[in-house]
Enzyme design. Sequence first.
Site, mmCIF file in Angstrom:
data_model
loop_
_atom_site.group_PDB
_atom_site.id
_atom_site.type_symbol
_atom_site.label_atom_id
_atom_site.label_comp_id
_atom_site.label_asym_id
_atom_site.label_seq_id
_atom_site.Cartn_x
_atom_site.Cartn_y
_atom_site.Cartn_z
ATOM 1 N N LEU A 1 0.821 -1.157 0.061
ATOM 2 C CA LEU A 1 -0.109 0.218 -0.020
ATOM 3 C C LEU A 1 0.802 1.232 -0.047
ATOM 4 O O LEU A 1 1.973 1.212 0.510
ATOM 5 C CB LEU A 1 -1.047 -0.148 1.273
ATOM 6 C CG LEU A 1 -1.875 -1.112 1.423
ATOM 7 C CD1 LEU A 1 -2.537 -1.175 2.621
ATOM 8 C CD2 LEU A 1 -2.894 -0.958 0.111
ATOM 9 N N LEU B 1 7.451 -2.882 4.729
ATOM 10 C CA LEU B 1 6.912 -4.179 4.093
ATOM 11 C C LEU B 1 6.651 -5.256 5.453
ATOM 12 O O LEU B 1 7.794 -5.400 6.011
ATOM 13 C CB LEU B 1 8.004 -4.788 3.162
ATOM 14 C CG LEU B 1 7.614 -6.230 2.739
ATOM 15 C CD1 LEU B 1 6.560 -6.404 2.103
ATOM 16 C CD2 LEU B 1 9.088 -6.701 2.101
ATOM 17 N N HIS C 1 0.171 -12.190 8.456
ATOM 18 C CA HIS C 1 1.273 -12.768 7.637
ATOM 19 C C HIS C 1 1.834 -14.024 7.976
ATOM 20 O O HIS C 1 1.971 -14.223 9.435
ATOM 21 C CB HIS C 1 2.548 -11.621 7.933
ATOM 22 C CG HIS C 1 3.692 -11.889 7.194
ATOM 23 N ND1 HIS C 1 3.641 -11.677 5.438
ATOM 24 C CD2 HIS C 1 4.728 -12.500 7.315
ATOM 25 C CE1 HIS C 1 4.856 -12.187 5.106
ATOM 26 N NE2 HIS C 1 5.692 -12.701 6.196
ATOM 27 N N GLU D 1 -3.571 -18.806 11.616
ATOM 28 C CA GLU D 1 -4.004 -17.361 10.941
ATOM 29 C C GLU D 1 -5.501 -17.102 11.356
ATOM 30 O O GLU D 1 -6.006 -16.048 11.833
ATOM 31 C CB GLU D 1 -3.670 -17.310 9.615
ATOM 32 C CG GLU D 1 -2.164 -17.372 9.189
ATOM 33 C CD GLU D 1 -2.186 -17.166 7.803
ATOM 34 O OE1 GLU D 1 -2.641 -16.699 6.963
ATOM 35 O OE2 GLU D 1 -1.120 -17.741 7.283
HETATM 36 C C1 GAR Z 1 -2.330 -16.436 3.947
HETATM 37 O O1 GAR Z 1 -1.333 -17.191 4.303
HETATM 38 C C2 GAR Z 1 -1.807 -14.999 4.353
HETATM 39 O O2 GAR Z 1 -1.051 -14.959 5.685
HETATM 40 C C3 GAR Z 1 -0.666 -14.739 3.298
HETATM 41 O O3 GAR Z 1 -1.400 -14.902 2.041
HETATM 42 C C4 GAR Z 1 -2.402 -16.312 2.331
HETATM 43 C C5 GAR Z 1 -3.588 -15.789 2.044
HETATM 44 O O4 GAR Z 1 -4.735 -16.916 2.187
HETATM 45 N N1 GAR Z 1 -0.483 -13.316 3.245
HETATM 46 C C6 GAR Z 1 0.747 -12.771 3.000
HETATM 47 O O5 GAR Z 1 1.577 -13.578 2.831
HETATM 48 C C7 GAR Z 1 0.730 -11.288 3.046
HETATM 49 N N2 GAR Z 1 2.210 -11.159 3.066
HETATM 50 P P1 GAR Z 1 -6.120 -16.501 2.137
HETATM 51 O O6 GAR Z 1 -6.504 -16.153 0.806
HETATM 52 O O7 GAR Z 1 -6.636 -18.087 2.079
HETATM 53 O O8 GAR Z 1 -6.539 -15.875 3.122
#
Ligand code: GAR
Length: 201
Positions: A94, A145, A110, A175
């Site tokens: 962003l 970042l 993350h 998560e």
């Molecule tokens: C998740 O593992 C999230 O932590 C990661 O992308 C995936 C999205 O999964 N994000 C990053 O790496 C951001 N730097 P989802 O679309 O199933 O929520």
Amino acid sequence: MSKLRLGILLSGRGSNFEAIARNVQNGVLNCEIGFVFSNRPAAPGLALARTMGLHCDSLEMTGTDRAAYDTQVAALLKKNGVDVVCLAGYMRLLSGHFVSQFPQRILNIHPSLLPAFPGLDAQYQALMHGVKVTGCTVHFVDDGLDSGPILLQAPVAVLDDDSVETLSQRILAEEHRIYSEAIAWVARGDYRLDGRRVMKT
Ligand code: GAR
């Protein structure tokens, strides 16, 4: 008091969005999802949001002007009365201007224990580095970042026979748990920032 209105930004599968949406539906999370946005019109997460009857939009980025694109996204979020922006697999950095319009009101999930392994492919980075424990982090977004103040983290052990897929799956389960927990915390508002430290009040 009115409920906190969330705006979800996603780029792909949307499993974190789905976990948040389910917790809103079943009342575990006392918030409402006011808007779901994707930079990818074909994102499965966006299709899911539509089937849930949520207000959705998408904008494909055509030029290279990140600031102009982000201005449009911020305008959509504001038009839809969003209080807090939740990045849920939103694979775009962003602009500083966007971030400054929602001070301490943008959250990100993350898949590593930050500050280790920021950026793309965090689970692969963890495996390649040979760490024994990795995990996930919910943090406020600043203009760096994956660098903003940390709200919550959860550890996940790395097993000898892990692949990127198996490790990612176990991290993802955490998560889904801590993202809603962090949003609930922000909704309650019982935290304060002391430098980079986010602490209970
Ligand atoms: C998740 O593992 C999230 O932590 C990661 O992308 C995936 C999205 O999964 N994000 C990053 O790496 C951001 N730097 P989802 O679309 O199933 O929520």
